[in-house]
Design an enzyme around this catalytic site. Structure first.
Site, PDB file in Angstrom:
ATOM      1  CG  LEU B 196      -1.856  -1.146   1.460  1.00  0.00           C
ATOM      2  CD1 LEU B 196      -2.831  -0.812   2.585  1.00  0.00           C
ATOM      3  CD2 LEU B 196      -2.609  -1.582   0.223  1.00  0.00           C
ATOM      4  CG  ASN B 228       2.969   5.398  -2.530  1.00  0.00           C
ATOM      5  OD1 ASN B 228       3.157   4.737  -1.521  1.00  0.00           O
ATOM      6  ND2 ASN B 228       3.939   5.828  -3.302  1.00  0.00           N
ATOM      7  CB  CYS B 229      -2.964   3.566  -0.020  1.00  0.00           C
ATOM      8  SG  CYS B 229      -3.462   2.473  -1.347  1.00  0.00           S
ATOM      9  CB  VAL B 230       1.029   7.846   1.236  1.00  0.00           C
ATOM     10  CG1 VAL B 230       1.768   6.560   1.538  1.00  0.00           C
ATOM     11  CG2 VAL B 230       1.402   8.354  -0.131  1.00  0.00           C
TER      12      VAL B 230
END
Lengths: 357, 415
Positions: B196, B228-230
């Site tokens: 992720l 990216n899950c930022v």
């Protein structure tokens, strides 16, 4: 005269600039005076869109020694004379300029903060950047950078009027353009060029050796490498230095309990230990009960004398140095440090026990 | 062999759903249902796909946006950085849906929020994907990532046909340059911190593949893909990689104002030892390009600040002038220290804004995506959702608001 018109302002001055008297009048509580006084009259002449409808004048000592109460009194004066309805009051208060006068600066800033928070007014003051009030109030108060003394009067008045009008119009104040002292607060804005273009432009400047301004100045920590150990403590002269505010009782140098502007040098010749009768703490950043009960807890004279008697150290220097670290700026602290170190090196001190709180 | 890259651009001025996917007179028509069926057919991990559109100025809010991708096709099938790429210029595919990793973001097509995201100015094809029950978050992430890339490619292949509106040959190695011009390199830091939180470079995970030097044309031709899950504000979406403004500008002035001597992409690992090794290798690779000056861009915030400072320190120690781009997390009141690390050598920073600033977004007529999840986004909070449709958020939750490639215009100053 229109009290709430866009030209109307209230002006805060100290007793001296309001023409009420000098130091002998410094104990006065804030007073309401109709119309402009002293600098207020000049302000009206040089800023045609300003009308000073009232001057509030406070004594330097009373204001600085009773900041909270004094600010309450100013708020009460405005409500008493102009009512509690915001529409009936001027939207702007200007205070000072206070130049480098510490007590006056504190009063101006405290009044500005109080009328903004409690009366919804816009307030602007002006002072010299090293006025002690700057450090205490810059975060909350719009402060114009002013000269050190009255020579800067006209520029400061003009600037305060301009910034006041700007804030009334809800325009953002930019320190680099408006000459205000930065509040130390980060604020977003849209730049005329993209971040990528700004980066390339900055790099080309840096490569060409041309001036550029970083968009975020990183805090730089001054890391001091420790000095090498003293080889022979048995013959070394040791000094005591503290930022913990231990001074001879009565505080002869009047070192401030916060944002200290000075440090003191005091004799300990012949003294075996400090006592509640001989010394006290003037540090405003901690509860001084235990330090006052036994000042050796902060300035360990008793322990150093014991080491001296036991021959573990050669000699304890006859003078100790003290200041208050509480909210004292790094810049000032560096100056104190340099001055103290120069004297100590000069008289042959080899090491220092430095206590902080 | 000299490589050539040509962008054939097809200008998109509007987008709508309709019978057949095509571009006519600047209007992109999409067979939404057909696309939904195709995307579902190959992806059992996704239970439902809904294709919608959003255009600039309309009262639409897209929530829980995962990635943004410019639709492009490579009819000749060449490697990134070579051959012909057909681009639907002015359009973007947006993936959204139930939250994957807490850190998907908001795109408003009008109002105040629209000023903070570059995607409000584009004609958007929104792919809302709902995972099948029991799909693990990292599988969910991969499935949505692939779905977005597939949709972007499919749409471009069908719509970017015939004569393009413009064609640009992107020149680099074959461009004769004056050797007296300053030598500029670019260090592109990619977040790569595990499931992720990864970026993919030329099909490989950046964790394993980097640091390495890249042909700048490969990067703007799709070699980098975001997984990216930022935080939405400063994640580098695939679209940002495709349009990397630093590379675009440096290629633009290459040969006339400077020499672009190369690009080093580096990862941003999690452990200190790995950070030090990556930074050292990135510094060595950069030094091997013999630049006079370097621009460093960052992705993410907090621990990546340490990697950035190591790289700046190492380059400056080698006598290479650096400028670094970063966002700030100075607190909602702007009063806190902005970065997690500092070094005296970082004396030339570009700030792309304080991501903690709070903003209130007005209600929108249409909301795409799972609205209740907004309160769980980074930059959202329990009180984010108001009953009348207003949203209170930090800029952190707006996609691309503080992009650290310097894509936007936001900056921050001390007042």
């Amino acid at each position: 005269m229109s009290v709430s018109g866009s030209r109307a302002v209230i002006h805060y001055l100290n007793q001296f600039f309001a023409g009420l008297g000098g130091e002998e009048q410094a104990g006065q509580r804030p007073r309401w005076l109709d119309g402009p006084r002293g600098p207020g009259q000049l302000l009206e002449r040089i800023a045609p869109d300003i009308e000073v409808i009232a001057t509030i004048a406070g004594g330097d000592n009373y204001m600085a020694e009773n900041l909270a109460e004094a600010a309450d009194a100013v708020v009460a004066l405005i409500e008493q004379h102009l009512g509690s309805d915001r529409a009936g009051r001027p939207a702007l208060l200007l205070a000072g300029p206070a130049f480098n006068a510490g007590r006056y600066g504190m009063a101006c800033a405290a009044v500005c903060r109080a009328v903004e928070e409690r009366l919804g007014m816009i307030a602007v003051t002006a002072m010299y950047p090293e006025n002690p009030a700057v450090e205490n109030f810059r975060r909350d108060v719009t402060i114009l950078r002013a000269g050190e003394n009255v020579l800067g009067m006209e520029d400061a008045l003009r600037g305060m009027a301009r910034i006041g009008k700007k804030r009334l119009a809800r325009e953002p104040v930019d320190p680099s353009v408006d000459g205000t002292i930065t509040r130390g607060v980060r604020q977003n804005y849209f730049a005329p060029a993209s971040g990528a273009l700004r980066a390339i432009d900055m790099l080309m400047c840096k490569l060409a050796g041309e001036a550029f301004v970083t968009e975020y100045a990183l805090p730089v920590f001054d890391r001091v490498p420790p000095a090498p150990a003293v080889a022979d403590m048995r013959h070394a002269t040791i000094a005591l230095v503290t930022s913990g505010g231990i001074v001879p009782r009565g505080n002869p140098d009047r070192i401030e309990s916060a944002s200290a502007s000075k440090c003191g040098a005091y004799s300990i010749k012949g003294l075996d230990r400090l006592t509640p009768e001989s010394h006290q703490s003037v540090h405003g950043g901690y509860d001084p009960t235990y330090a006052n009960a036994d000042p050796n807890r902060v300035l360990p004279l008793d322990a150093l004398r014991a080491l001296e008697k036991a021959g573990r150290i050669g000699h304890l220097h006859d003078t100790y140095y003290a200041t208050v670290g509480n909210a004292t700026s790094v810049r000032r602290a560096v100056r104190f440090g340099e001055e103290i170190a120069a004297e100590l090196v000069n008289v042959g001190v080899q090491a220092v026990v430095f206590t902080s709180t | 062999v000299q490589k050539t890259l040509t962008f054939e651009r097809y200008r998109v001025r509007g987008v709508k759903l309709g019978g057949r996917t095509e571009l006519a007179d600047g209007v992109l028509t999409l067979d939404g249902h057909g696309l939904e069926r195709e995307l579902m057919a190959n992806e059992p991990r996704i239970e439902r796909v809904v294709v919608q559109t959003a255009v600039p100025g309309e009262s639409t809010r897209i929530v829980c946006t995962k990635d943004v991708i410019e639709p492009r096709a490579k009819p000749g099938g060449a490697e990134p950085g070579q051959g012909v790429s057909r681009v639907l210029d002015g359009a973007a595919v947006v993936t959204c849906g139930p939250i994957v990793g807490f850190q998907e973001g908001v795109i408003d097509m009008s109002g105040r929020g629209a000023d903070y995201t570059p995607f409000s100015k584009l004609n958007l094809i929104v792919i809302e994907a709902t995972p099948a029950p029991g799909v693990a978050p990292h599988e969910h992430e991969e499935a949505v990532r692939r779905l977005g890339l597939e949709a972007a490619k499919t749409i471009a292949e069908r719509a970017a046909r015939g004569a393009p509106d413009s064609a640009d040959a992107i020149r680099w190695e074959d461009n004769p340059v004056d050797a007296r011009l300053p030598r500029i390199a670019y260090v592109d830091m990619l977040l790569s911190q595990g499931l992720l939180h990864d970026t993919y470079v030329a099909g490989r995970n950046a964790r394993d593949a980097l640091p390495a030097t890249f042909d700048p044309r490969a990067i703007v031709d799709g070699a980098f893909v975001s997984g990216n899950c930022v935080s939405a504000c400063d994640k580098t979406t695939t679209y940002h990689h495709q349009k990397n403004p630093i590379i675009t500008e440096l290629l633009g002035g290459h040969g006339s104002r400077w020499q672009l001597v190369g690009v080093v992409a580096t990862n941003i690992p999690t452990r200190l030892g790995e950070k030090q090794r990556s930074a050292e290798k990135a510094i060595e690779l950069t030094k091997s390009l013999r630049p006079d000056g370097v621009i460093v861009s960052k992705e993410g915030f907090g621990n990546p600040d340490a990697d950035l400072m190591m790289i700046v320190r190492g380059l400056e120690a080698a006598g290479i002038k650096t400028v670094a781009i970063t966002d700030e997390f100075a607190g909602p009141d702007g009063g806190s220290q902005s970065l997690a690390d500092t070094t005296p050598e970082a004396d030339a920073l570009i700030s792309v804004g304080n991501a903690n600033e709070r903003i209130e977004l007005g209600p929108m007529a249409k909301v795409i995506g799972p609205l209740p999840d907004v309160a769980r986004l980074a930059g959202g909070y329990a009180a984010s959702l108001h009953e009348d449709g207003r949203l209170s958020l930090e800029l952190q939750a707006i996609v691309g608001s503080t992009n650290q490639l310097g894509f936007g215009y936001l900056s921050c100053r001390e007042v």
